[in-house]
Write a protein that holds these residues in place. Sequence first.
Motif, PDB file in Angstrom:
ATOM      1  N   ARG A 172     -12.955 -54.290 -35.266  1.00  0.00           N
ATOM      2  CA  ARG A 172     -11.000 -53.877 -35.465  1.00  0.00           C
ATOM      3  C   ARG A 172     -10.912 -52.452 -35.945  1.00  0.00           C
ATOM      4  O   ARG A 172     -10.404 -51.947 -35.871  1.00  0.00           O
ATOM      5  CB  ARG A 172     -11.415 -55.438 -36.091  1.00  0.00           C
ATOM      6  CG  ARG A 172     -10.037 -55.359 -36.940  1.00  0.00           C
ATOM      7  CD  ARG A 172     -10.056 -56.688 -38.103  1.00  0.00           C
ATOM      8  NE  ARG A 172      -8.817 -57.000 -38.654  1.00  0.00           N
ATOM      9  CZ  ARG A 172      -8.155 -56.728 -39.316  1.00  0.00           C
ATOM     10  NH1 ARG A 172      -9.253 -56.685 -40.087  1.00  0.00           N
ATOM     11  NH2 ARG A 172      -7.321 -57.551 -40.647  1.00  0.00           N
TER      12      ARG A 172
ATOM     13  N   SER B 246     -11.046 -49.947 -33.936  1.00  0.00           N
ATOM     14  CA  SER B 246      -9.038 -49.924 -33.087  1.00  0.00           C
ATOM     15  C   SER B 246      -8.372 -49.487 -33.649  1.00  0.00           C
ATOM     16  O   SER B 246      -7.283 -48.916 -33.522  1.00  0.00           O
ATOM     17  CB  SER B 246      -9.032 -51.760 -32.843  1.00  0.00           C
ATOM     18  OG  SER B 246      -9.768 -51.562 -31.518  1.00  0.00           O
ATOM     19  N   LEU B 247      -8.423 -50.202 -35.033  1.00  0.00           N
ATOM     20  CA  LEU B 247      -7.069 -50.144 -36.508  1.00  0.00           C
ATOM     21  C   LEU B 247      -7.102 -48.199 -36.862  1.00  0.00           C
ATOM     22  O   LEU B 247      -6.443 -47.762 -36.626  1.00  0.00           O
ATOM     23  CB  LEU B 247      -7.278 -50.493 -37.394  1.00  0.00           C
ATOM     24  CG  LEU B 247      -6.393 -51.594 -36.894  1.00  0.00           C
ATOM     25  CD1 LEU B 247      -6.841 -53.355 -38.074  1.00  0.00           C
ATOM     26  CD2 LEU B 247      -4.712 -51.936 -36.626  1.00  0.00           C
TER      27      LEU B 247
ATOM     28  N   ARG C 142       0.518 -48.809 -33.541  1.00  0.00           N
ATOM     29  CA  ARG C 142      -1.329 -48.993 -34.287  1.00  0.00           C
ATOM     30  C   ARG C 142      -0.636 -48.890 -36.205  1.00  0.00           C
ATOM     31  O   ARG C 142      -0.882 -49.207 -36.520  1.00  0.00           O
ATOM     32  CB  ARG C 142      -1.899 -48.163 -33.467  1.00  0.00           C
ATOM     33  CG  ARG C 142      -3.260 -47.503 -34.756  1.00  0.00           C
ATOM     34  CD  ARG C 142      -4.062 -47.456 -33.683  1.00  0.00           C
ATOM     35  NE  ARG C 142      -4.667 -47.226 -32.148  1.00  0.00           N
ATOM     36  CZ  ARG C 142      -5.921 -46.260 -31.635  1.00  0.00           C
ATOM     37  NH1 ARG C 142      -6.565 -45.874 -32.743  1.00  0.00           N
ATOM     38  NH2 ARG C 142      -5.532 -46.534 -30.835  1.00  0.00           N
TER      39      ARG C 142
ATOM     40  N   TRP D 190      -5.753 -51.482 -29.036  1.00  0.00           N
ATOM     41  CA  TRP D 190      -6.256 -52.787 -29.348  1.00  0.00           C
ATOM     42  C   TRP D 190      -6.191 -53.779 -28.590  1.00  0.00           C
ATOM     43  O   TRP D 190      -5.666 -54.185 -28.088  1.00  0.00           O
ATOM     44  CB  TRP D 190      -6.048 -53.026 -30.889  1.00  0.00           C
ATOM     45  CG  TRP D 190      -6.927 -53.956 -31.741  1.00  0.00           C
ATOM     46  CD1 TRP D 190      -8.586 -54.325 -31.197  1.00  0.00           C
ATOM     47  CD2 TRP D 190      -6.683 -54.648 -32.636  1.00  0.00           C
ATOM     48  NE1 TRP D 190      -8.583 -56.103 -31.865  1.00  0.00           N
ATOM     49  CE2 TRP D 190      -8.192 -55.450 -33.139  1.00  0.00           C
ATOM     50  CE3 TRP D 190      -6.111 -54.435 -33.907  1.00  0.00           C
ATOM     51  CZ2 TRP D 190      -8.159 -55.997 -34.501  1.00  0.00           C
ATOM     52  CZ3 TRP D 190      -6.195 -54.972 -35.311  1.00  0.00           C
ATOM     53  CH2 TRP D 190      -6.418 -55.991 -35.372  1.00  0.00           C
TER      54      TRP D 190
END
Length: 428
Positions: free
Chosen positions: A310, A313-314, A11, A276
Amino acid sequence: MVDTRPERLTRSQARRTVLRASGLDRPRPARRAPGGTRELQQVVDRLGLLQVDSVNVLARAHLMPVYSRVGAWDVATLDRATARAPRRLVETWAHEASLVPPSTFRDLAFKHAANRARVEQRGDELNGVPVGRSPEVAAVRSIVEDLGPVTAREVQEVLGGAGRRSEAWGWSWTDAKRALEHLFYVGELTTAGRNAQFERRFDLPQRVLPPDVLAAPPVDERTARRRLVEIAARAHGIASVRCLADHWRTATAPTRAVVDELVTEGVLRPVEVEGWRGPLYRHRDATVPRRARGRALVSPFDPLVWERTRTESLFDLRYRIEIYVPAASRVWGYYVLPFLLGERMVALVDLKADRRAGVLRVPAVHRAPGPAGDPATGAPGDAEVAYELAAELRGVAGWLGLPDVHVDRDAAGGLAAALGREVATAAG
């Protein structure tokens, strides 16, 4: 033969790749004078577009993403880019209302056609008549042809009277405004800039687009979609099909078909990122920097945080703009910007430019969810976040022409006290 086996990224690696692609991985360059045309063009070339929104609590939506990447810049540069020929930017419906290069306006022709079909399918009407066949729309189109560029207020004056008002997309609009917005939505009109009141000056594309763009042959839909997906992929660095479609608010299925072609050609490369959910793709030009050392306040309208899945997730950040949320139900505040430090979103800051008092106000500042002061992960502690955020706020305030930064006495959030001390120390 292209190897389509996915590469694996942590990540942290994915975050750094995304930030490098977005232009947010490095400290902004120090300059003696504000940036201008060159810096604006660099950001547009990188992101592909700037979303436009009328919210002006801090700064207009399309101004902050440029500041986040290049620092203080002369916003008059944007007026020149949009209001003087040959124009570098024109306004159209892309990711919502957006400023795009003139060539991109041509590439969006298929989206304009889809917008027209959507209007017909919804059965949108103006005074009881399908909007596409409305006599008011025809009259407004003729007025723009004869008198453009014109604002909605000026068109209504030509039509006569204050105009009947109706609810459209949550706003109370006159007939002239509704007709103009319809023609803008379907690509029959663009803008020749905006006036001092931030009103669109509507005009015909053939009078606004540069001659070389008008002279270029029409682009077929497949080629246009490919261009747009490539622009989005470069801007994202790593993205899902959903991210790439959201960049231009285009349909997912045809975007997926383009992605498959680009993977076969090696332009996009499959990747797997821990935490992700995929499939995910990295543009072949996207690189993984060893470190991310940037610092920026990120506008709610910045492409970095458009696609909220996004962002979660990031950056482990569930972020929503709360302007339209009742005050009692807000989690972070009214106009909240994530604060990026290095490769992490470390704080959420509610900001208001009090132009009359000459103060940048901080009604709330929260520590973002996630590790804090963790040597194992490199996550900064509260004192470091407050120090860096205070410096960032002073820079933004200076760019906006506000002499002071003030953390409200009753400011909400766990970082308010620490930030207040840093701001007071700098002021003293």
